[in-house]
Each structure stands twice: as structure tokens, then as C-alpha cells.
Design an enzyme around this catalytic site. Sequence first.
Site, PDB file in Angstrom:
ATOM      1  N   GLU A 111       0.819  -1.212   0.000  1.00 11.86           N
ATOM      2  CA  GLU A 111       0.000   0.000   0.000  1.00 11.86           C
ATOM      3  C   GLU A 111       0.855   1.267   0.000  1.00 11.86           C
ATOM      4  O   GLU A 111       0.572   2.230   0.694  1.00 11.86           O
ATOM      5  CB  GLU A 111      -0.953  -0.009   1.198  1.00 11.86           C
ATOM      6  N   GLU A 126     -13.259  -2.486  11.633  1.00 14.09           N
ATOM      7  CA  GLU A 126     -13.110  -1.770  10.370  1.00 14.09           C
ATOM      8  C   GLU A 126     -14.203  -2.126   9.374  1.00 14.09           C
ATOM      9  O   GLU A 126     -14.734  -1.256   8.682  1.00 14.09           O
ATOM     10  CB  GLU A 126     -11.735  -2.061   9.768  1.00 14.09           C
ATOM     11  N   ASP A 130      -8.435  -9.175   3.884  1.00 19.10           N
ATOM     12  CA  ASP A 130      -8.245  -8.035   4.788  1.00 19.10           C
ATOM     13  C   ASP A 130      -9.329  -7.943   5.853  1.00 19.10           C
ATOM     14  O   ASP A 130     -10.165  -7.048   5.806  1.00 19.10           O
ATOM     15  CB  ASP A 130      -8.195  -6.741   3.983  1.00 19.10           C
TER      16      ASP A 130
END
Length: 702
Positions: free
Chosen positions: A282, A383, A355
Site C-alpha cells: 500500500e 473496520e 483483509d
Amino acid sequence: MNLKAIAKCLMTGLFSCTLLSCSNVEQPADSNGHSLWFHSLNGDEPFRFVTEENPSTLSILANELSQNWKQKEPVIVKFNDHQKLLANDGYTLYWLHDTVWVQANTPIGALYGVYDLIRRQETGNLPKHVKDMVQFTEVPAYDYRVLNHWDNPNLTVERGYAGRSLWKWDELPGNIRPEYEEYARANASIGINATVLNNVNADPCMLTREYLLKVKALADLFRPYGIHVFLSVNFAAPKHLSDLGTSDPLNKNVRDWWNAKAKEIYSLIPDFGGFLVKANSEGQSGPQDYGRTHADGANMLARAVAPYGGIVMWRAFVYAASSPDRAKQAVEEFMPLDGRFDDNVIIQIKNGPIDFQPREPFSPLFGQMQKTRVMAEMQITQEYLGHSNHLVFNLPTWKECLDADTYMHGPDYSVYYITSGKKPFHELSAIAGVANIGDSVNWCGHHFAQANWYAFGRMAWNPQLSAEQIAEEWIKQTFTSNKKFVRNVKEIMLTSRETNVNYEMPLGLHHTFSGAGHYGPGPWEGSSRPDWSPKYYHKAAADGVGFDRSDKGSNAVEQYNEPLRSLYNDPESCPDELILWFHHLPWDYKMKSGRTLWDELCYKFQCGIDKTRSYIRTWEKMRPYVDEKRYNDVYVKLVRQAKDAIWWRDATMLYFQTFSGMEIPSKYTQPQHTLDELQKFRLRISNYETPALDKLPDYTLE
């Protein structure tokens, strides 16, 4: 006897603490949640932390006993038996001759034993009518039980939903807030012994002298509670903080820079744990920037901290936008390096290959790395699970991963077996959880989100504890031991994860959320890179839905050992809960239930909707057992969760309907918004990454 005198007695090897028993009257309820699972221990008095300038573990232990042990039996703490089984953190509790003994090799082990003793007292699990000796021995499954904080120097928290950072870097080292010791105490009470203070997307400033002095202040405070401090480091720090102009791990000047930095850190913090590294992922810098491998980078850092006993946790969360299947990349990148990492390197692997989705299969990397130490990384912060607005007890997710059999060398090679250092693997073991803690008064944003912090610690100590036991422990200590309350609230908690899967991404769907803070649905959204787009994962089209990872597609099934490879490869044998993860299937595909795939999706979404509604009704019946503030706080969020469940279904199935041409059966809750209305809607995310609730689409629950 004052605390210093008590500590002096403890150092002799034996200490007796006798207190009068307390009444069994229900303690006053906590009003704001700040006391966590300690609220019932001290009645009307707030807990008195040790006031000595340099408190020891022994004085903390004595303080806990003097304030919280309510029984008539004296407690005797015994040290220095050097029992190999107990190592540094283990302990034995035993009842003999109307006396309770806490036996350990170290003060930290004894402190864990005292917290266990108090937990047993508060949950009603002390032995009754003891005639012969009763004994319990506890030894943690993992050497390092780590909280990963994704906190930034500017006080923001990446994927944080409980206010700003707990660490007030602008005040440190001069101002030590009481919350810091409260945090340390909470962690020690559940066996957490390590904390990474800053974000894996690390700011190089964390390695400057200015910030190291701030870190030292926290490390000094945490030390008596047995907590080791780690730092996430930016791999390009030498380039940013010196005039080297490079961070090449094979460059001698770069290696010398890291060696000098490690020496500086350990001169300030002798028990510093080591480094956590996110590299070449990332946009983060890493050894591949210089044509080097992950092993080259990890080993350079490992050799810098090795003389001081430090370790390096190197994340396997890597993926490139060009790959046809992101789920395969960790194995593809790390397997060629198996056996090339130093002994004090441990590869940190997310529980699933993508993820932290509501449900994923376990990462196949766990079953492939045979010569390298590996650890699991779980996500405590929600999240993808409704942030701090949804009640989701995530322990079943983590246990699903740890209990999974990898078949590395045949059956009985679970992820837990591999990561906990059981032979024939490696002695160094660790497990990490991405923290859900902020400066919110109740620490986690949602009162029930505290249960995930608690559960992670208890699971990291003993992964074989059941979700039922851990949930019940937390409920009794945090709210009440009333049987009706415990039974009903435990049912909510234990079903909440599957409920969340059903109303967000059932049957193996994944990554269908909105890119705006990863809150709410957005199956139609595009992105600047394909693997950040929901369309990349669900692949909805006229011919069906799902990602084909069979041997006819990306062949991700090849990364799993048999019999899993064959099990996942065939849609007839693939478990329903993962079927769209591994297969692209027609809308009219006949499921094991007899329903078509379309009808099964409608059914699963409706199950999620119905269950969230039932939580509201159950919580309403719990009102007599909960203080007014916490009752109302939870009630408001349960209503939001139930409305969000309908929103998820409407957005997903109305979008999929444009491909399938099928109707949502009339027996199910009908859409209250059109697809066009939902696609025009935009979430607004505040500075704390929390969705603005007044901007969410509204729904009636009738």
C-alpha cells in the site's frame, strides 16, 4: 501495613493477605463504561492506583489484593520455585488448609495469578467447600500477546472508532495521564504483555530522540504490569532521518544506522520489544525498492535488535494492483523465502488472505511456511463490522482461524498449533490484535466493543477457552451476574458475528463495502485500482456472482493442502459459507438447502435483518439490570444496526438484481429505497473515521 512494607514481605517469598469478606449485595452499576470489566470490584470507591514514584509489580499485586479480594481465606504468594513449566508468566493457584496460594516464578506471573483469582471470585468460579487440595495451573499459549495500535503522532487513529489517540504525544513525556496506567492494568488483567504504540503506516519521526523519550515514559509506566513496548518503523527511516539518501538493507551505512538506532533505543528502554514492519505494501517503502527481498529487510532489522533480545514482526500483508487474484499474493511472495529469515523474525499473517473481512477462509500461508516462524494478526477494531455502531463479538472469527486445520503434514496441524510454537515448529511465538482503543470515555466507542478487547487477551492466553466462557466472564464482570441477564446477553454476543456476516456479506461474498471509511454497502463502486473495487471481488454479471478461485479460475485453491484443496475446488463440497469466495455460480444454482443461489442470498440477508431486530427486543427486556446511561447508549446503537442491516440488503440485492432479473420474495422485508437513491447517497466520514449518522439512509423497522 503500607505498600512498601507489603512489597518487602513479598520479596521474601511468602506474603499473607487476609481481608474480611464482603456482602453479596449487587454493586452499584457503572454509568459510563470507563471502568471496563473492573466496575464491580470496588463498590463506590474508585480504584486506588499505586502512588509510589516507582511502583513495583509486587506493590501493584498487593494493591489489587488489598482492594479486591473479598473472601475470608488469606492469600499467600510464593516465589522462587523455578518451575520450568511456569516459565516467566505462568502461575499455579491452589487451595489448601483454608488458605489460597499463588505460586509463580516471577512477580509478573504472580500478578497474572492474582488477576485470575479475582476474576474467578467475580464470576463465581472459586472452589466451594474445599476439603482436599484444589489446584489450577495456567501458562500462556503465546510468548508475545500483542496489541497493535494504529495511532499516529497527530493523534488520529487509522481505523479507529473511539475518538482520538489515547497517547497524547504533545504532552509526553512531561504529563502522564491516569488513563495510561488504567490501560496497563486492563491489559495485565487479561494477560496482554506487549503493545505496539504506533501505526503500521509509520511516521519516521517515531524514531527521533524527541519521540523515543516519549516512548520511554510509557515503557517505564507499563513495565511493572509486564508490558513490553514495540514500535512500528518506517523502512525508509534512514533516508528520511539522515543524509544517507538510501535505505537499502544491504548498504553498510544503512545497517550501521539501524544498529546505532537500536543501541539508542535500548539505552533508554532496556526491555524494548522490537519492531513491527509494514513494507512494500500500500505504498509503504521496503527492501523491494532496492531489488532486495523481504528476508533481506527483515534480517537487517533483526540483527540490529538481536543483541538486546529484540524481535522483528514482519507483516505478510502485501499485494500488487496488477495481480489477477490478490488472495494469492502473500503465498507467492513469501513462500520462496521460507527458511531464509533469522530466528528472531516472525512473519505476521492476517487471519484471512484478503483483509479482515466478516468471513474469510484462513490464510493459506499458515499452512505453507514450514521453516519460518509465523504469527496470526487479528482485528479487534471493527473496520468492516459496522465500526463502533454495531454490536459484533468477534471472538468466533478469530477462533475459526486458530481452530482451522491446515493439514500441513496431515491432520491436526491447526493454525493455533503452528503459531503457538508447538513442536516440531519454533519456540518463539506471538499473536497480535489491532486495537480498538481511543480516548473515548468508554475506551472503545461501543460498550460491547470492550468485549472484543477482553476476548482477545483471554484468547491470546488460552485459545482453547470457549467463546461461551469468555463472553460470560466479561458480562458478569462488566454488568451483572444476574442469570437472566447473562443468558440473554450472551446469546446476543455469541450470535452477533454470524448475524453480521448474514446482513453484510453472506455465502462468501467479500469486499462489497463502500470505500468511504469501509462503512456500509457499495457493491457498484469503482476505484483507482481494480483490487480496491468491490466489482473485482463479487464479479456480479448476468451469468452469476462470486470469485472463481477453483482450478478453472485463479486456482487459489492450489495454495491449500489436501483435503482442503479438493473440498474448496468443487462447489458441491465447498462449505456454503465460503462458496462465493471460491466459486462464480449462476443465480439459479441449486444450493444444499434446495433454494436457488438468489433465494439463498435473500434468505441469508433476511436472517441478518431479523436477528438484529430481535436484539432490540431482547435488550429492552434487560433494562431493569442495566444503568440508564449504558442501557440507552446500547439501545440507540442496536436500532442503528438493525436499520443498517436493511440498508446492506437493499443496496446489495437491488444492485445484483440488475444482473439476475429476479425479485426479492414478498415474504421478506421489502426495500424502502430504490437503487438509484442508494447509489446517489454518499457517506460523510468525520475526523475520527466515524460515519455521520444523520447522513445515513433511514429505515423504519416495522
